[in-house]
Design an enzyme around this catalytic site. Structure first.
Site, PDB file in Angstrom:
ATOM      1  N   CYS A  23       7.054  -0.043   6.518  1.00  0.00           N
ATOM      2  CA  CYS A  23       6.043   1.034   5.995  1.00  0.00           C
ATOM      3  C   CYS A  23       7.483   1.890   5.318  1.00  0.00           C
ATOM      4  O   CYS A  23       8.947   1.714   5.639  1.00  0.00           O
ATOM      5  CB  CYS A  23       5.779   2.336   7.174  1.00  0.00           C
ATOM      6  SG  CYS A  23       5.549   3.693   6.597  1.00  0.00           S
ATOM      7  N   LEU A  24       7.217   1.622   3.769  1.00  0.00           N
ATOM      8  CA  LEU A  24       8.292   2.693   2.895  1.00  0.00           C
ATOM      9  C   LEU A  24       8.587   3.626   3.780  1.00  0.00           C
ATOM     10  O   LEU A  24       9.771   4.300   2.987  1.00  0.00           O
ATOM     11  CB  LEU A  24       7.490   2.462   1.587  1.00  0.00           C
ATOM     12  CG  LEU A  24       6.801   1.118   1.345  1.00  0.00           C
ATOM     13  CD1 LEU A  24       6.492   1.733  -0.292  1.00  0.00           C
ATOM     14  CD2 LEU A  24       7.996  -0.231   0.201  1.00  0.00           C
TER      15      LEU A  24
ATOM     16  N   GLY B  29       1.032  -1.005  -0.146  1.00  0.00           N
ATOM     17  CA  GLY B  29       0.045  -0.124  -0.152  1.00  0.00           C
ATOM     18  C   GLY B  29       1.217   1.315  -0.236  1.00  0.00           C
ATOM     19  O   GLY B  29       1.529   1.256   0.518  1.00  0.00           O
TER      20      GLY B  29
ATOM     21  N   GLN C 117       2.936   9.393   1.562  1.00  0.00           N
ATOM     22  CA  GLN C 117       4.441   9.282   1.231  1.00  0.00           C
ATOM     23  C   GLN C 117       5.476   9.247   0.213  1.00  0.00           C
ATOM     24  O   GLN C 117       6.314   9.229  -0.107  1.00  0.00           O
ATOM     25  CB  GLN C 117       3.652   7.457   1.284  1.00  0.00           C
ATOM     26  CG  GLN C 117       3.659   7.192   2.464  1.00  0.00           C
ATOM     27  CD  GLN C 117       3.337   5.350   3.194  1.00  0.00           C
ATOM     28  OE1 GLN C 117       2.320   5.235   2.149  1.00  0.00           O
ATOM     29  NE2 GLN C 117       5.050   5.184   3.287  1.00  0.00           N
TER      30      GLN C 117
ATOM     31  N   HIS D  86      -3.301   0.979   7.745  1.00  0.00           N
ATOM     32  CA  HIS D  86      -2.015   1.512   7.560  1.00  0.00           C
ATOM     33  C   HIS D  86      -1.999   2.917   6.540  1.00  0.00           C
ATOM     34  O   HIS D  86      -1.677   3.502   7.724  1.00  0.00           O
ATOM     35  CB  HIS D  86      -1.078   0.271   7.107  1.00  0.00           C
ATOM     36  CG  HIS D  86       0.313   1.119   7.451  1.00  0.00           C
ATOM     37  ND1 HIS D  86       1.377   0.315   8.407  1.00  0.00           N
ATOM     38  CD2 HIS D  86       0.502   1.795   6.389  1.00  0.00           C
ATOM     39  CE1 HIS D  86       2.727   1.000   7.852  1.00  0.00           C
ATOM     40  NE2 HIS D  86       2.326   1.487   7.120  1.00  0.00           N
ATOM     41  N   GLU D  87      -2.756   2.379   6.107  1.00  0.00           N
ATOM     42  CA  GLU D  87      -2.276   3.898   5.040  1.00  0.00           C
ATOM     43  C   GLU D  87      -3.483   5.103   5.717  1.00  0.00           C
ATOM     44  O   GLU D  87      -3.253   5.818   5.336  1.00  0.00           O
ATOM     45  CB  GLU D  87      -3.536   3.169   2.970  1.00  0.00           C
ATOM     46  CG  GLU D  87      -1.764   2.397   3.040  1.00  0.00           C
ATOM     47  CD  GLU D  87      -0.641   2.186   3.143  1.00  0.00           C
ATOM     48  OE1 GLU D  87       0.155   3.384   2.958  1.00  0.00           O
ATOM     49  OE2 GLU D  87       0.594   1.718   2.769  1.00  0.00           O
TER      50      GLU D  87
ATOM     51  N   HIS E 298      -1.937   7.232   7.712  1.00  0.00           N
ATOM     52  CA  HIS E 298      -1.153   8.061   7.028  1.00  0.00           C
ATOM     53  C   HIS E 298      -1.395   9.271   6.425  1.00  0.00           C
ATOM     54  O   HIS E 298      -1.177  10.835   6.448  1.00  0.00           O
ATOM     55  CB  HIS E 298      -0.261   7.647   5.915  1.00  0.00           C
ATOM     56  CG  HIS E 298       0.473   6.815   5.814  1.00  0.00           C
ATOM     57  ND1 HIS E 298       2.321   7.264   6.423  1.00  0.00           N
ATOM     58  CD2 HIS E 298       0.999   5.807   5.525  1.00  0.00           C
ATOM     59  CE1 HIS E 298       2.919   6.177   6.612  1.00  0.00           C
ATOM     60  NE2 HIS E 298       2.523   4.877   5.746  1.00  0.00           N
TER      61      HIS E 298
END
Ligand code: ZN
Length: 172
Positions: A94-95, A46, A51, A136-137, A140
């Protein structure tokens, strides 16, 4: 399509509450395509717009197994959780926090309402990995990171290790 640069902690855009998507136009379609390409290139499940430096309530997801990647892309604008139940715990990465892993408690099942690229409202049910990824997304979009799910003490240790790793990478 173009691969975008992923913003990493402590980039301030990651801490901002994102703005609603209001224009369902060509530039949103372009953003979706670029975010998908960026997510796949980085083996993510995701990616949220903040991000990639865009503070909008917009995200892409694909939790399919490797051989099916690209066929089940989900694009969500202005997502909202309508229903949530069950509990699940998962070691999340997480990226935007490369190298970090945090055990997070999430809801095991969520029903989400969102808009597609044309602005049409749709609902989707998500279980397990997809439920975890969408929560999670969506974090953000509120400026919430994995770190914010850890206790204060744990957070300090995670940040210390993270900064050490970043410094090591910089000097290599
Ligand atoms: Zn993340």
């Amino acid at each position: 399509m173009a691969k975008l640069q992923i913003r990493v902690y402590p980039d301030p855009v990651l801490k901002k509450k994102a703005e609603p998507v209001t224009d369902f136009d060509e530039s949103l379609r372009q953003l979706a395509a670029d975010m998908a390409e960026t997510m796949y290139a980085n083996d993510g499940v995701g990616l949220a717009a903040p991000q990639v430096g865009v503070s909008k309530r917009f995200l892409v997801l694909d939790v399919s197994p490797t051989e099916e990647r690209g066929r089940n892309l989900l694009v969500l604008a202005n997502p909202q959780i309508l229903l949530a139940d069950g509990d699940v715990e998962w070691d999340e990465g997480c990226l935007s926090l490369p190298g970090m892993s945090v055990k997070v408690h999430r809801k095991a099942h969520v029903q989400v309402e969102a808009q597609d690229l044309a602005g049409q409202v749709f609902r989707m049910d998500a279980d397990q990995l997809l439920a975890i990824a969408v929560q999670h997304e969506m974090d953000h979009l509120e400026g919430t990171l994995l770190l914010d799910h850890a206790s204060r003490l744990k957070r300090r240790l995670l940040i210390r290790d993270y900064q050490r790793n970043r410094m090591k990478e910089d000097s290599e």
